[in-house]
Write a protein that holds these residues in place. Structure first.
Motif, PDB file in Angstrom:
ATOM      1  N   PHE A 246       2.726  10.793  -3.486  1.00  0.00           N
ATOM      2  CA  PHE A 246       2.218   9.777  -4.408  1.00  0.00           C
ATOM      3  C   PHE A 246       3.408   9.040  -5.033  1.00  0.00           C
ATOM      4  O   PHE A 246       4.215   9.646  -5.736  1.00  0.00           O
ATOM      5  CB  PHE A 246       1.365  10.416  -5.501  1.00  0.00           C
ATOM      6  CG  PHE A 246       0.045  10.932  -5.021  1.00  0.00           C
ATOM      7  CD1 PHE A 246      -1.028  10.075  -4.849  1.00  0.00           C
ATOM      8  CD2 PHE A 246      -0.127  12.276  -4.730  1.00  0.00           C
ATOM      9  CE1 PHE A 246      -2.251  10.545  -4.394  1.00  0.00           C
ATOM     10  CE2 PHE A 246      -1.344  12.761  -4.270  1.00  0.00           C
ATOM     11  CZ  PHE A 246      -2.407  11.889  -4.102  1.00  0.00           C
ATOM     12  N   ASP A 247       3.491   7.737  -4.770  1.00  0.00           N
ATOM     13  CA  ASP A 247       4.615   6.973  -5.308  1.00  0.00           C
ATOM     14  C   ASP A 247       4.203   6.030  -6.432  1.00  0.00           C
ATOM     15  O   ASP A 247       5.010   5.267  -6.952  1.00  0.00           O
ATOM     16  CB  ASP A 247       5.328   6.177  -4.208  1.00  0.00           C
ATOM     17  CG  ASP A 247       4.396   5.240  -3.458  1.00  0.00           C
ATOM     18  OD1 ASP A 247       3.228   5.074  -3.877  1.00  0.00           O
ATOM     19  OD2 ASP A 247       4.829   4.673  -2.433  1.00  0.00           O
ATOM     20  N   LYS A 248       2.929   6.083  -6.813  1.00  0.00           N
ATOM     21  CA  LYS A 248       2.426   5.288  -7.934  1.00  0.00           C
ATOM     22  C   LYS A 248       1.462   6.148  -8.731  1.00  0.00           C
ATOM     23  O   LYS A 248       0.683   6.912  -8.160  1.00  0.00           O
ATOM     24  CB  LYS A 248       1.701   4.025  -7.439  1.00  0.00           C
ATOM     25  CG  LYS A 248       2.529   3.102  -6.567  1.00  0.00           C
ATOM     26  CD  LYS A 248       1.693   1.920  -6.087  1.00  0.00           C
ATOM     27  CE  LYS A 248       2.479   1.026  -5.156  1.00  0.00           C
ATOM     28  NZ  LYS A 248       2.767   1.689  -3.850  1.00  0.00           N
ATOM     29  N   VAL A 249       1.482   5.987 -10.058  1.00  0.00           N
ATOM     30  CA  VAL A 249       0.597   6.769 -10.894  1.00  0.00           C
ATOM     31  C   VAL A 249       0.126   5.915 -12.068  1.00  0.00           C
ATOM     32  O   VAL A 249       0.865   5.073 -12.583  1.00  0.00           O
ATOM     33  CB  VAL A 249       1.289   8.060 -11.395  1.00  0.00           C
ATOM     34  CG1 VAL A 249       2.395   7.747 -12.402  1.00  0.00           C
ATOM     35  CG2 VAL A 249       0.281   9.034 -11.999  1.00  0.00           C
TER      36      VAL A 249
ATOM     37  N   ALA B  23       0.824  -1.203   0.000  1.00  0.00           N
ATOM     38  CA  ALA B  23       0.000   0.000   0.000  1.00  0.00           C
ATOM     39  C   ALA B  23       0.860   1.255   0.000  1.00  0.00           C
ATOM     40  O   ALA B  23       1.876   1.339   0.670  1.00  0.00           O
ATOM     41  CB  ALA B  23      -0.921  -0.013   1.208  1.00  0.00           C
ATOM     42  N   GLY B  24       0.451   2.230  -0.780  1.00  0.00           N
ATOM     43  CA  GLY B  24       1.084   3.534  -0.831  1.00  0.00           C
ATOM     44  C   GLY B  24       0.091   4.465  -1.482  1.00  0.00           C
ATOM     45  O   GLY B  24      -0.988   4.044  -1.891  1.00  0.00           O
ATOM     46  N   LEU B  25       0.415   5.734  -1.586  1.00  0.00           N
ATOM     47  CA  LEU B  25      -0.498   6.655  -2.241  1.00  0.00           C
ATOM     48  C   LEU B  25      -0.327   6.554  -3.749  1.00  0.00           C
ATOM     49  O   LEU B  25       0.780   6.736  -4.276  1.00  0.00           O
ATOM     50  CB  LEU B  25      -0.245   8.084  -1.767  1.00  0.00           C
ATOM     51  CG  LEU B  25      -0.755   8.431  -0.365  1.00  0.00           C
ATOM     52  CD1 LEU B  25      -0.441   9.875  -0.029  1.00  0.00           C
ATOM     53  CD2 LEU B  25      -2.261   8.181  -0.269  1.00  0.00           C
ATOM     54  N   ALA B  26      -1.410   6.247  -4.423  1.00  0.00           N
ATOM     55  CA  ALA B  26      -1.412   6.091  -5.874  1.00  0.00           C
ATOM     56  C   ALA B  26      -2.557   6.907  -6.442  1.00  0.00           C
ATOM     57  O   ALA B  26      -3.573   7.115  -5.775  1.00  0.00           O
ATOM     58  CB  ALA B  26      -1.557   4.619  -6.251  1.00  0.00           C
TER      59      ALA B  26
END
Length: 647
Positions: free
Chosen positions: A60-63, A32-35
């Motif tokens: 945000f480490d995922k886009v 889990a991370g901010l995406a």
């Protein structure tokens, strides 16, 4: 023209945009991370480097990208951000038809960015909600073959372990006949296809992706319990055996989990590809509700909270969306342009605590704006003028007026303010170009920052709106823009197909469009040069010419994007005899995009011709977009770069 051909032509215009802008003219889901989703359907998109900085500043480490946009991918190089890159639905059919095309796509849009620029691409999203009921089976036969071909292409490129395929699916692929998650199963009309896709993903260690929208549950059903859309836990729970559901996100996700378990995939990894809440465009789409929903969602993400069926393995969740998109389709509603956590210029809409420790949002930095000038309804103009509704409709056809709709933030404006909003939005969308405000001559007045106090107050009321946030359009300085010349026929409009229809009906000559490889029509029609010129001028007087020429698919959208980076002018070989009609046609289909329109008067019955290279040089044009190799060579020989548009 068939659908596939229209799609291919539209994609060519996208390629033109990318060339000018970009060229300087494991089987488990990650923790889990901010995406978030980064959409690009905007008339004034933020520069990609500013967006990447915005992502990083806010953790945000995922886009997820909906297309392999060169500018976005270049900016993401060596950023430390993991990327899911999307393939638009329009590309599914060609990718399904040939492994070679899939290999080319992977080479150009995945391999090169990983190896040359250092983009951390983790997933390729093949299509986007291709089985949505509203698509009426359009992509039913092409999606799975496209998925298989992209997977084969990734393996051939040596990326089979590093980059996984997936398909973002809408939650309408599953349903429950009991109204409880435990009754979940896949739709009967696509059940076998979905199982085949899931098995293929599972065999290749890839996840399934699903888009879930609690807002749409509330939008579609006026009797839907409002609090059940949020995470407050104050609503009456839905009891399903030993499990009590207090929000629709958990219930919806677990309906999918039940469907997977029933069909033999109890451990299938799942990504939530889109989930969020809009801030405008509907009575329930507002900043308070968006803040309430997204804060609850982020709290769950940061706490690693799963759903009752998967409490120990929470999915990756991509917030929809990072930024508003004012050119996005408004199906199924006006709210489609207002999903962003940030405004389209990267300013903050509402506060959010991103990490549970009062870490607030950080706005974008380094954004430049258009000047402080507006186009509003003139005080002396009458609101009872019968032409006013048509003028407003015209403005809102080419600009975003969704905030004026029922239940939206500006739905309470009076007629005069409503018109001013529409006119000004059009003017700003067209980059405040000369003539954009004048299009509404007789209804408007043009104001700048130094206008009278009364006019300034009226303009600022509209600009600031009821929310108090400035309507600032990101812009590139005019001095930074390059001059680009654009041809008309077969670049902006389908001249040849209309002419060919006329020739077939008038002279009983049947030619395929592929025979028109030169504009010296006498060579095609087997007649003298003079006779060919006479026939063309006869064509100019008919409805085949006056109403039968239509815009090239994708051209207007691409040119709107290019206008941020280029000063656009038309340079056409068309004759002076059709000057007025041509100008009217361009203004109708490409309003406000071109600074100047120049005619070469080639193949004319009277008057002197003018070389395209001379016109381009007089404009200071650095680039010509044209479909004619003769003009391409002529301009290239004098140092003007040419994009040869293959219609």
């Amino acid at each position: 023209m068939n659908y596939l051909l229209m799609m291919m032509i539209s994609m060519r215009w996208l390629l033109v945009t990318y060339v000018i802008i970009a060229g300087g003219l494991g089987g488990e889901v990650e923790g889990a991370g901010l995406a978030c989703n980064w959409g690009l359907r905007a008339t004034h998109p933020l520069p990609p480097n500013i967006v990447v900085k915005l992502l990083k500043d806010n953790g945000f480490d995922k886009v997820k990208l909906f297309e392999a946009d060169p500018g976005a991918l270049k900016a993401l190089g060596n950023s430390g951000i993991q990327v899911m890159v999307g393939i638009p639905n329009e590309l599914l059919a060609p990718l399904a038809s040939s492994v070679r095309r899939a290999e080319d796509w992977v080479s150009q849009n995945v391999s090169s960015y990983i190896s040359k620029i250092g983009v951390d691409i983790r997933y390729v999203a093949v299509g986007n909600e291709p089985f949505l009921k509203t698509y009426k089976d359009t992509y039913l036969k092409s999606t799975f073959p496209a998925l298989q071909n992209i997977q084969a292409a990734l393996i051939k490129a040596g990326l089979g372990r590093q980059v996984k395929v997936t398909i973002p699916l809408n939650a309408d692929i599953y349903q429950t006949e009991t109204d409880l998650p435990s009754g979940g199963n896949f739709r009967s009309d696509i059940h076998d296809l979905i199982i085949s896709i899931i098995k293929f993903l599972s065999d290749n260690g890839a996840p399934l992706t699903v888009n879930i929208y609690p807002f749409l549950s509330l939008y579609a059903d006026p009797h839907f319990p409002v609090e059940y859309a949020f995470f407050s836990g104050t609503t009456s729970p839905v009891v399903d055996g030993p499990i009590s559901y207090t929000n629709v996100l958990d219930a919806n996700f677990d309906t999918l989990v039940w469907a997977l378990e029933k069909n033999g995939f109890p451990s299938m990894p799942v990504i939530v590809g889109e989930v969020g809440w809009p801030t405008d465009g509907d009575i329930n789409a507002n900043k308070d509700n968006a803040r309430k929903f997204n804060q609850g969602l982020i709290n769950r993400i940061m706490q690693g909270q799963g759903t009752p069926k998967r409490s120990t393995s929470p999915p990756d969740i991509y917030v929809f969306a990072l930024i508003d998109e004012d050119a996005k389709s408004i199906q199924p509603g006006n709210f489609e342009r207002h999903w962003g956590v940030f405004n389209y210029d990267g300013t903050i809409k509402y506060p959010l605590d991103l990490a549970g420790n009062n870490r607030s949002l950080t706005p974008s930095k380094g954004v430049r704006y258009l000047g402080k000038q507006w186009c509003i309804m003139a005080p002396e103009a009458s609101v009872s003028d019968p032409n006013l509704p048509n003028m407003i409709d015209y403005a809102c056809t080419y600009a975003d007026c969704t905030s004026l709709g029922y239940g939206s933030s500006c739905s309470g404006l009076d007629v005069r303010s409503n018109a001013s909003y529409a006119f000004n939005m059009y003017y700003q969308t067209m980059n405040q170009q000369k003539g954009a405000c004048d299009h509404f001559s007789g209804f408007v007045s043009h104001h700048n920052y130094d206008c009278s106090a009364a006019a300034a107050a009226a303009a600022n009321k509209l600009i600031n709106g009821y929310s108090g946030s400035p309507l600032g359009f990101p812009a590139q300085s005019i001095s930074d823009k390059i001059v680009a010349a654009v041809d008309v026929d077969e670049v902006l409009g389908n001249f040849i197909s209309a002419l060919n229809r006329f020739i077939a009906d008038r002279y009983s000559l049947n030619h395929s469009l592929s025979e028109y490889h030169v504009y010296e029509f006498f060579k095609i029609w087997n007649c003298s040069r003079d006779e060919a010129d006479i026939r063309v001028h006869e064509f100019f007087k008919t409805s085949y010419f006056k109403t039968g020429i239509h815009p090239i698919p994708g051209a207007r959208q691409a040119l709107q994007k290019l206008s941020r980076f280029c000063n656009l002018s038309v340079v056409t070989s068309r004759q002076n005899a059709i000057r007025d009609h041509t100008i009217d046609w361009i203004e109708k289909h490409y309003p406000g995009l071109f600074q100047e329109i120049h005619f070469g008067n080639h193949f004319a019955l009277e008057g002197q011709p003018r070389l395209k290279s001379d016109i381009c040089r007089s404009l200071g044009a650095k680039v010509l977009i044209d479909d004619n190799p003769r003009y391409a060579i002529e301009c290239a020989e004098v140092g003007i770069r040419v994009l040869l548009f293959d219609f």
